[in-house]
Design a protein around this motif. Structure first.
Motif, short mmCIF file in Angstrom:
data_model
loop_
_atom_site.label_atom_id
_atom_site.label_comp_id
_atom_site.label_asym_id
_atom_site.label_seq_id
_atom_site.Cartn_x
_atom_site.Cartn_y
_atom_site.Cartn_z
N MET A 160 6.98 16.15 -0.18
CA MET A 160 8.24 16.43 -1.07
C MET A 160 9.40 15.86 -0.39
SD MET A 160 7.52 20.01 -2.59
CE MET A 160 8.99 20.49 -2.95
N GLU A 161 9.44 15.54 0.92
CA GLU A 161 10.67 14.77 1.55
C GLU A 161 10.51 13.32 1.11
OE1 GLU A 161 10.48 14.96 5.71
OE2 GLU A 161 10.70 17.13 5.63
N ASN A 162 9.44 12.63 0.88
CA ASN A 162 9.48 11.14 0.30
C ASN A 162 9.00 11.10 -1.09
OD1 ASN A 162 9.65 10.40 3.20
ND2 ASN A 162 7.37 10.83 3.52
N VAL A 163 9.29 12.09 -1.94
CA VAL A 163 9.32 12.22 -3.36
C VAL A 163 7.88 11.60 -3.83
CG1 VAL A 163 10.70 11.61 -5.42
CG2 VAL A 163 11.85 11.82 -3.44
N GLY A 164 6.89 11.79 -3.35
CA GLY A 164 5.33 11.57 -3.44
C GLY A 164 5.23 10.17 -3.03
N LYS A 165 5.90 9.62 -2.18
CA LYS A 165 5.58 8.22 -1.95
C LYS A 165 4.97 8.27 -0.44
CE LYS A 165 8.95 5.86 -4.54
NZ LYS A 165 10.13 6.26 -4.95
N ILE A 166 4.13 7.47 0.03
CA ILE A 166 3.52 7.56 1.28
C ILE A 166 3.66 6.26 1.97
CG2 ILE A 166 1.24 7.32 0.31
CD1 ILE A 166 0.14 9.13 2.44
N ASP A 167 3.66 6.29 3.29
CA ASP A 167 3.82 5.00 4.06
C ASP A 167 2.52 4.36 4.13
OD1 ASP A 167 3.32 3.86 6.97
OD2 ASP A 167 5.35 3.47 6.35
N ASP A 168 2.41 3.06 4.08
CA ASP A 168 1.13 2.28 3.72
C ASP A 168 0.11 2.62 5.18
OD1 ASP A 168 1.53 1.12 1.37
OD2 ASP A 168 2.26 -0.68 2.36
N LYS A 169 0.84 2.74 6.33
CA LYS A 169 0.02 3.10 7.26
C LYS A 169 -0.45 4.44 7.43
CE LYS A 169 -1.18 1.98 11.46
NZ LYS A 169 -2.39 0.93 11.67
N VAL A 170 0.18 5.36 7.04
CA VAL A 170 -0.30 6.60 6.87
C VAL A 170 -1.75 6.67 6.02
CG1 VAL A 170 -0.04 8.90 6.09
CG2 VAL A 170 1.62 7.84 7.30
N LEU A 171 -1.64 5.79 4.89
CA LEU A 171 -2.76 5.89 3.87
C LEU A 171 -3.73 4.95 4.72
CD1 LEU A 171 -3.73 6.86 1.14
CD2 LEU A 171 -2.55 4.66 0.34
N GLU A 172 -3.59 3.95 5.34
CA GLU A 172 -4.56 3.17 6.16
C GLU A 172 -5.10 4.09 7.15
OE1 GLU A 172 -4.30 -0.43 8.95
OE2 GLU A 172 -2.99 -0.59 7.32
N ASN A 173 -4.48 4.88 7.87
CA ASN A 173 -5.07 5.73 8.87
C ASN A 173 -5.94 6.84 8.24
OD1 ASN A 173 -3.59 4.69 10.98
ND2 ASN A 173 -2.07 5.99 11.17
N PHE A 174 -5.57 7.29 7.05
CA PHE A 174 -6.56 8.15 6.39
C PHE A 174 -7.93 7.66 6.17
CE2 PHE A 174 -7.70 10.44 2.41
CZ PHE A 174 -7.80 11.75 2.67
N PHE A 175 -7.87 6.52 5.62
CA PHE A 175 -9.06 5.75 5.21
C PHE A 175 -9.84 5.16 6.38
CE2 PHE A 175 -6.91 4.82 1.03
CZ PHE A 175 -7.45 5.90 0.23
N GLU A 176 -9.26 4.95 7.48
CA GLU A 176 -9.90 4.57 8.66
C GLU A 176 -10.43 5.89 9.47
OE1 GLU A 176 -7.06 2.40 11.07
OE2 GLU A 176 -7.10 0.64 9.90
N ALA A 177 -9.91 7.10 9.01
CA ALA A 177 -10.52 8.09 9.64
C ALA A 177 -11.72 8.58 9.14
CB ALA A 177 -9.54 9.17 9.61
N GLY A 178 -12.16 7.75 8.09
CA GLY A 178 -13.47 8.10 7.09
C GLY A 178 -13.61 8.76 5.94
N TYR A 179 -12.17 8.87 5.36
CA TYR A 179 -11.97 9.75 4.07
C TYR A 179 -12.04 8.60 3.13
CZ TYR A 179 -10.65 13.73 7.01
OH TYR A 179 -10.45 14.72 7.85
N TYR A 180 -12.33 9.02 1.89
CA TYR A 180 -12.37 8.35 0.64
C TYR A 180 -11.35 8.51 -0.39
CZ TYR A 180 -16.85 6.98 2.63
OH TYR A 180 -17.77 6.40 3.56
N LYS A 181 -11.49 7.99 -1.47
CA LYS A 181 -10.40 8.13 -2.44
C LYS A 181 -10.41 9.42 -3.13
CE LYS A 181 -8.87 3.60 -3.88
NZ LYS A 181 -8.93 2.54 -5.22
N GLU A 182 -11.62 9.88 -3.22
CA GLU A 182 -12.04 11.45 -3.63
C GLU A 182 -11.36 12.41 -2.91
OE1 GLU A 182 -15.06 8.58 -4.92
OE2 GLU A 182 -14.21 9.06 -3.30
#
Length: 58
Positions: free
Chosen positions: A1-23
């Protein structure tokens, strides 16, 4: 909510590197949205809940 639906690229990269997928990303976004709605709705509308509150845990 603070970022109005935007996410830092590094946060998203960390999410996927942790083994999660788009689903799982979609599941996470939906879960966060559901929690935001269910927390905001009664707080803003002051509509009482329609079931007894649980007793506090000791």
């Amino acid at each position: 909510m603070e970022n109005v639906g935007k996410i830092d690229d590094k946060v998203l990269e960390n999410f996927f590197e942790a083994g999660y997928y788009k689903e799982k990303l979609v599941d996470s976004i939906v879960a966060i949205g559901e929690k935001a709605i269910t927390n905001m709705l009664p707080n803003v509308t002051k509509i009482p809940i329609d079931f007894p509150e649980a007793a506090p845990l000791n």
